[in-house]
Design a protein around this motif. Structure first.
Motif, PDB file in Angstrom:
ATOM      1  N   LEU A   1       0.815  -1.209   0.105  1.00 39.10           N
ATOM      2  CA  LEU A   1      -0.166   0.007  -0.071  1.00 39.10           C
ATOM      3  C   LEU A   1       0.746   1.227  -0.059  1.00 39.10           C
ATOM      4  O   LEU A   1       1.821   1.286   0.833  1.00 39.10           O
ATOM      5  N   VAL A   2       0.500   2.206  -0.794  1.00 41.02           N
ATOM      6  CA  VAL A   2       1.391   3.519  -0.776  1.00 41.02           C
ATOM      7  C   VAL A   2       0.292   4.558  -0.747  1.00 41.02           C
ATOM      8  O   VAL A   2      -0.622   4.817  -2.039  1.00 41.02           O
ATOM      9  N   GLU A   3       0.211   5.511   0.125  1.00 46.84           N
ATOM     10  CA  GLU A   3      -0.550   6.539   0.314  1.00 46.84           C
ATOM     11  C   GLU A   3       0.084   7.880  -0.476  1.00 46.84           C
ATOM     12  O   GLU A   3       1.394   8.101  -0.696  1.00 46.84           O
ATOM     13  N   SER A   4      -0.757   8.955  -1.062  1.00 45.39           N
ATOM     14  CA  SER A   4      -0.505   9.978  -1.906  1.00 45.39           C
ATOM     15  C   SER A   4      -1.454  11.045  -1.716  1.00 45.39           C
ATOM     16  O   SER A   4      -2.680  10.572  -1.253  1.00 45.39           O
ATOM     17  N   GLY A   5      -1.293  12.309  -1.975  1.00 52.25           N
ATOM     18  CA  GLY A   5      -2.259  13.210  -1.636  1.00 52.25           C
ATOM     19  C   GLY A   5      -2.126  14.341  -0.675  1.00 52.25           C
ATOM     20  O   GLY A   5      -3.072  15.290  -0.480  1.00 52.25           O
ATOM     21  N   GLY A   6      -1.368  14.100   0.340  1.00 45.65           N
ATOM     22  CA  GLY A   6      -1.212  14.858   1.511  1.00 45.65           C
ATOM     23  C   GLY A   6      -0.498  16.002   1.312  1.00 45.65           C
ATOM     24  O   GLY A   6       0.093  16.260   0.091  1.00 45.65           O
ATOM     25  N   GLY A   7      -0.496  16.960   2.107  1.00 48.46           N
ATOM     26  CA  GLY A   7       0.106  18.265   1.739  1.00 48.46           C
ATOM     27  C   GLY A   7      -0.368  19.340   2.804  1.00 48.46           C
ATOM     28  O   GLY A   7      -0.857  19.146   3.865  1.00 48.46           O
ATOM     29  N   LEU A   8      -0.190  20.757   2.626  1.00 53.01           N
ATOM     30  CA  LEU A   8      -0.452  21.728   3.321  1.00 53.01           C
ATOM     31  C   LEU A   8      -1.720  22.433   2.919  1.00 53.01           C
ATOM     32  O   LEU A   8      -1.702  22.819   1.579  1.00 53.01           O
ATOM     33  N   VAL A   9      -2.778  22.563   3.996  1.00 54.01           N
ATOM     34  CA  VAL A   9      -4.168  23.418   3.443  1.00 54.01           C
ATOM     35  C   VAL A   9      -4.343  24.082   4.631  1.00 54.01           C
ATOM     36  O   VAL A   9      -4.186  23.815   5.724  1.00 54.01           O
ATOM     37  N   GLN A  10      -5.124  25.310   4.121  1.00 55.15           N
ATOM     38  CA  GLN A  10      -5.876  26.098   5.150  1.00 55.15           C
ATOM     39  C   GLN A  10      -7.021  25.583   5.810  1.00 55.15           C
ATOM     40  O   GLN A  10      -7.728  24.750   5.342  1.00 55.15           O
ATOM     41  N   ALA A  11      -7.273  25.826   7.165  1.00 52.15           N
ATOM     42  CA  ALA A  11      -8.476  25.468   7.868  1.00 52.15           C
ATOM     43  C   ALA A  11      -9.738  25.912   6.853  1.00 52.15           C
ATOM     44  O   ALA A  11      -9.857  27.088   6.387  1.00 52.15           O
ATOM     45  N   GLY A  12     -10.670  25.004   6.823  1.00 48.98           N
ATOM     46  CA  GLY A  12     -11.783  25.021   5.910  1.00 48.98           C
ATOM     47  C   GLY A  12     -11.544  24.398   4.364  1.00 48.98           C
ATOM     48  O   GLY A  12     -12.677  24.560   3.628  1.00 48.98           O
ATOM     49  N   GLY A  13     -10.434  24.191   4.076  1.00 47.85           N
ATOM     50  CA  GLY A  13     -10.019  23.657   2.707  1.00 47.85           C
ATOM     51  C   GLY A  13     -10.359  22.149   2.693  1.00 47.85           C
ATOM     52  O   GLY A  13     -10.799  21.399   3.509  1.00 47.85           O
ATOM     53  N   SER A  14     -10.043  21.753   1.645  1.00 45.19           N
ATOM     54  CA  SER A  14     -10.205  20.094   1.349  1.00 45.19           C
ATOM     55  C   SER A  14      -9.073  19.490   0.592  1.00 45.19           C
ATOM     56  O   SER A  14      -8.294  20.119  -0.043  1.00 45.19           O
ATOM     57  N   LEU A  15      -9.026  18.309   0.971  1.00 47.44           N
ATOM     58  CA  LEU A  15      -7.900  17.343   0.467  1.00 47.44           C
ATOM     59  C   LEU A  15      -8.418  16.141   0.119  1.00 47.44           C
ATOM     60  O   LEU A  15      -9.195  15.300   0.736  1.00 47.44           O
ATOM     61  N   ARG A  16      -7.636  15.408  -0.794  1.00 47.73           N
ATOM     62  CA  ARG A  16      -8.319  14.265  -1.277  1.00 47.73           C
ATOM     63  C   ARG A  16      -7.049  13.103  -1.181  1.00 47.73           C
ATOM     64  O   ARG A  16      -6.133  13.249  -1.978  1.00 47.73           O
ATOM     65  N   LEU A  17      -7.024  12.220  -0.297  1.00 41.84           N
ATOM     66  CA  LEU A  17      -6.023  11.218  -0.267  1.00 41.84           C
ATOM     67  C   LEU A  17      -6.261   9.876  -1.050  1.00 41.84           C
ATOM     68  O   LEU A  17      -7.569   9.555  -1.334  1.00 41.84           O
ATOM     69  N   SER A  18      -5.073   9.453  -1.680  1.00 43.70           N
ATOM     70  CA  SER A  18      -5.202   8.227  -2.526  1.00 43.70           C
ATOM     71  C   SER A  18      -4.312   7.272  -1.930  1.00 43.70           C
ATOM     72  O   SER A  18      -3.588   7.307  -1.280  1.00 43.70           O
ATOM     73  N   CYS A  19      -4.865   6.070  -1.786  1.00 40.23           N
ATOM     74  CA  CYS A  19      -3.966   4.601  -1.492  1.00 40.23           C
ATOM     75  C   CYS A  19      -4.156   3.667  -2.602  1.00 40.23           C
ATOM     76  O   CYS A  19      -5.129   3.171  -2.953  1.00 40.23           O
TER      77      CYS A  19
END
Length: 123
Positions: free
Chosen positions: A4-22
């Motif tokens: 398994l390998v995760e991706s999609g992390g990063g820095l985001v401001q409060a209230g924002g969105s992020l999508r992680l993939s595995c």
């Protein structure tokens, strides 16, 4: 053994969105129920979300209900975690993990883990 390998992390401001993939390899993804966990510095790893083998059932920790969505595409060997309305307390390393089909949704039953991806939410 499945890898398994995760991706999609990063820095985001409060209230924002992020999508992680595995991304999974080595074994068919439909052999496993899949979960997302997270661990903040100095704190224990905690459960975030789980999805069963074919995506028919999901479960979330109370703190992310209504904000996070777990999904899977077995044909693409990929599990996702859509994170909306992110908060500073969501900051952690996020891990995807696999459990054998029909096993109980407890941390000890997730036998395979990815290396993690960092999510940082600023104020």
């Amino acid at each position: 053994q499945v890898q398994l390998v995760e991706s999609g992390g990063g820095l985001v401001q409060a209230g924002g969105s992020l999508r992680l993939s595995c991304a999974a390899s080595g074994r068919p993804l439909n052999d496993y129920g899949m979960g997302w966990f997270r661990q903040a510095p100095g704190k224990e790893r905690e459960f975030v979300a789980d999805i069963n083998t074919f995506g028919g059932s999901t479960y979330y920790v109370d703190s992310v209900k209504g904000r996070f969505t777990i999904s899977r595409e077995n044909a693409k060997n990929t599990v996702y975690l859509q994170m909306n309305d992110l908060k500073p307390e969501d900051t952690a390393v996020y891990y995807c993990a696999a459990r054998n089909n029909w096993s109980a949704r407890t941390q000890t039953n997730y036998h395979y883990w990815g290396p993690g991806t960092q999510v940082t939410v600023s104020s």
